[in-house]
Design a protein around this motif. Sequence first.
Motif, PDB file in Angstrom:
ATOM      1  N   SER A 107       0.835  -1.204   0.000  1.00  0.00           N
ATOM      2  CA  SER A 107       0.000   0.000   0.000  1.00  0.00           C
ATOM      3  C   SER A 107       0.870   1.254   0.000  1.00  0.00           C
ATOM      4  CB  SER A 107      -0.921  -0.013   1.219  1.00  0.00           C
ATOM      5  OG  SER A 107      -1.691   1.145   1.255  1.00  0.00           O
ATOM      6  N   ARG A 108       1.928   1.247   0.826  1.00  0.00           N
ATOM      7  CA  ARG A 108       2.849   2.391   0.856  1.00  0.00           C
ATOM      8  C   ARG A 108       3.525   2.575  -0.502  1.00  0.00           C
ATOM      9  NH1 ARG A 108       5.709   0.320   5.463  1.00  0.00           N
ATOM     10  NH2 ARG A 108       4.194   0.455   7.089  1.00  0.00           N
ATOM     11  N   VAL A 112       3.230   5.858  -2.929  1.00  0.00           N
ATOM     12  CA  VAL A 112       4.373   6.650  -3.377  1.00  0.00           C
ATOM     13  C   VAL A 112       4.486   6.620  -4.901  1.00  0.00           C
ATOM     14  CG1 VAL A 112       6.886   6.867  -3.261  1.00  0.00           C
ATOM     15  CG2 VAL A 112       5.594   6.390  -1.195  1.00  0.00           C
ATOM     16  N   LEU A 113       4.224   5.473  -5.516  1.00  0.00           N
ATOM     17  CA  LEU A 113       4.271   5.395  -6.980  1.00  0.00           C
ATOM     18  C   LEU A 113       3.296   6.382  -7.621  1.00  0.00           C
ATOM     19  CD1 LEU A 113       4.605   1.579  -7.740  1.00  0.00           C
ATOM     20  CD2 LEU A 113       6.228   3.370  -8.369  1.00  0.00           C
ATOM     21  N   SER A 152      15.355   6.101 -13.693  1.00  0.00           N
ATOM     22  CA  SER A 152      15.435   5.089 -12.628  1.00  0.00           C
ATOM     23  C   SER A 152      16.070   5.685 -11.383  1.00  0.00           C
ATOM     24  CB  SER A 152      16.259   3.878 -13.070  1.00  0.00           C
ATOM     25  OG  SER A 152      15.636   3.178 -14.091  1.00  0.00           O
ATOM     26  N   SER A 153      17.179   6.368 -11.580  1.00  0.00           N
ATOM     27  CA  SER A 153      17.902   6.948 -10.457  1.00  0.00           C
ATOM     28  C   SER A 153      17.048   7.977  -9.723  1.00  0.00           C
ATOM     29  CB  SER A 153      19.191   7.601 -10.958  1.00  0.00           C
ATOM     30  OG  SER A 153      19.862   8.252  -9.916  1.00  0.00           O
ATOM     31  N   ARG A 154      16.437   8.879 -10.470  1.00  0.00           N
ATOM     32  CA  ARG A 154      15.595   9.906  -9.851  1.00  0.00           C
ATOM     33  C   ARG A 154      14.378   9.298  -9.163  1.00  0.00           C
ATOM     34  NH1 ARG A 154      16.117  13.070 -15.118  1.00  0.00           N
ATOM     35  NH2 ARG A 154      18.030  14.230 -14.800  1.00  0.00           N
ATOM     36  N   GLY A 155      13.759   8.331  -9.838  1.00  0.00           N
ATOM     37  CA  GLY A 155      12.581   7.690  -9.270  1.00  0.00           C
ATOM     38  C   GLY A 155      12.900   6.940  -7.990  1.00  0.00           C
ATOM     39  N   ARG A 160      12.768   6.334  -2.134  1.00  0.00           N
ATOM     40  CA  ARG A 160      13.458   6.160  -0.850  1.00  0.00           C
ATOM     41  C   ARG A 160      13.126   7.300   0.116  1.00  0.00           C
ATOM     42  NH1 ARG A 160      18.152   4.832  -4.321  1.00  0.00           N
ATOM     43  NH2 ARG A 160      18.208   2.567  -4.423  1.00  0.00           N
ATOM     44  N   GLY A 161      13.185   8.522  -0.396  1.00  0.00           N
ATOM     45  CA  GLY A 161      12.907   9.674   0.449  1.00  0.00           C
ATOM     46  C   GLY A 161      11.483   9.668   0.973  1.00  0.00           C
ATOM     47  N   MET A 162      10.533   9.392   0.111  1.00  0.00           N
ATOM     48  CA  MET A 162       9.129   9.410   0.531  1.00  0.00           C
ATOM     49  C   MET A 162       8.816   8.245   1.459  1.00  0.00           C
ATOM     50  SD  MET A 162       7.178  10.793  -2.813  1.00  0.00           S
ATOM     51  CE  MET A 162       5.751  11.301  -1.890  1.00  0.00           C
ATOM     52  N   LEU A 163       9.372   7.075   1.187  1.00  0.00           N
ATOM     53  CA  LEU A 163       9.122   5.925   2.062  1.00  0.00           C
ATOM     54  C   LEU A 163       9.728   6.141   3.442  1.00  0.00           C
ATOM     55  CD1 LEU A 163       9.555   2.947  -0.419  1.00  0.00           C
ATOM     56  CD2 LEU A 163       7.435   3.712   0.661  1.00  0.00           C
ATOM     57  N   SER A 164      10.907   6.770   3.494  1.00  0.00           N
ATOM     58  CA  SER A 164      11.507   7.030   4.810  1.00  0.00           C
ATOM     59  C   SER A 164      10.679   8.054   5.585  1.00  0.00           C
ATOM     60  CB  SER A 164      12.959   7.485   4.670  1.00  0.00           C
ATOM     61  OG  SER A 164      13.029   8.747   4.055  1.00  0.00           O
ATOM     62  N   ARG A 165      10.108   9.054   4.894  1.00  0.00           N
ATOM     63  CA  ARG A 165       9.247  10.030   5.565  1.00  0.00           C
ATOM     64  C   ARG A 165       7.965   9.374   6.084  1.00  0.00           C
ATOM     65  NH1 ARG A 165       8.917  13.744   0.993  1.00  0.00           N
ATOM     66  NH2 ARG A 165      11.020  13.343   0.374  1.00  0.00           N
ATOM     67  N   ILE A 166       7.422   8.430   5.304  1.00  0.00           N
ATOM     68  CA  ILE A 166       6.214   7.725   5.738  1.00  0.00           C
ATOM     69  C   ILE A 166       6.519   6.882   6.963  1.00  0.00           C
ATOM     70  CG2 ILE A 166       4.600   5.878   5.119  1.00  0.00           C
ATOM     71  CD1 ILE A 166       4.631   6.997   2.252  1.00  0.00           C
TER      72      ILE A 166
END
Length: 169
Positions: A107-108, A112-113, A152-155, A160-166
């Motif tokens: 779900s996370r 984020v996707l 790929s790199s930017r995505g 990573r950034g958004m998942l760590s914030r979540i």
Amino acid sequence: MRAETQAAYVDYVSARLPALHRAAYLLCAGDAHRADDLVQITITRLYQHWKRAARSDNLDAYVHRMLVHTLIDEKRLAWARVHLTERPADLPAPAGGEVHGQVEDRSRLVQVLRTLPPRQRAVLVMRFLLDRPVEEVAETLRCSVGTVKSQSSRGLETLRGMLSRIEEH
């Protein structure tokens, strides 16, 4: 279509349908209804072009390319931009053990996707969830290998950034 040709088509689609649904679901950023439509259009087009597709060296790659092109074609249509109602809220995952954690993780990831630009989302889904080589993704999206690598790199960085914030909340 001859009976044996049609049987080969039915066998292929029956075997690959779950994987096509998963890919379409992720390409459509978690919109299950749109993913169903995307798969239906793709397998209909596959039926129309089965003789040519069956001669392909890599039938799965051919069909995934069709799936992505169908999504791109659909986005160009004016009706694809019309939303008649608000999107219903996702239902919470049922509580209980390991399955609960997997559902939350998925779900996370889908959440984020949804925030990624369409091209980055398509690159990440094809590269990492469909396990397609960089060259094939570039050919499918009609861009350079370098573009696939940079997207790929930017995505991944964004994910990573958004998942760590979540996870912090």
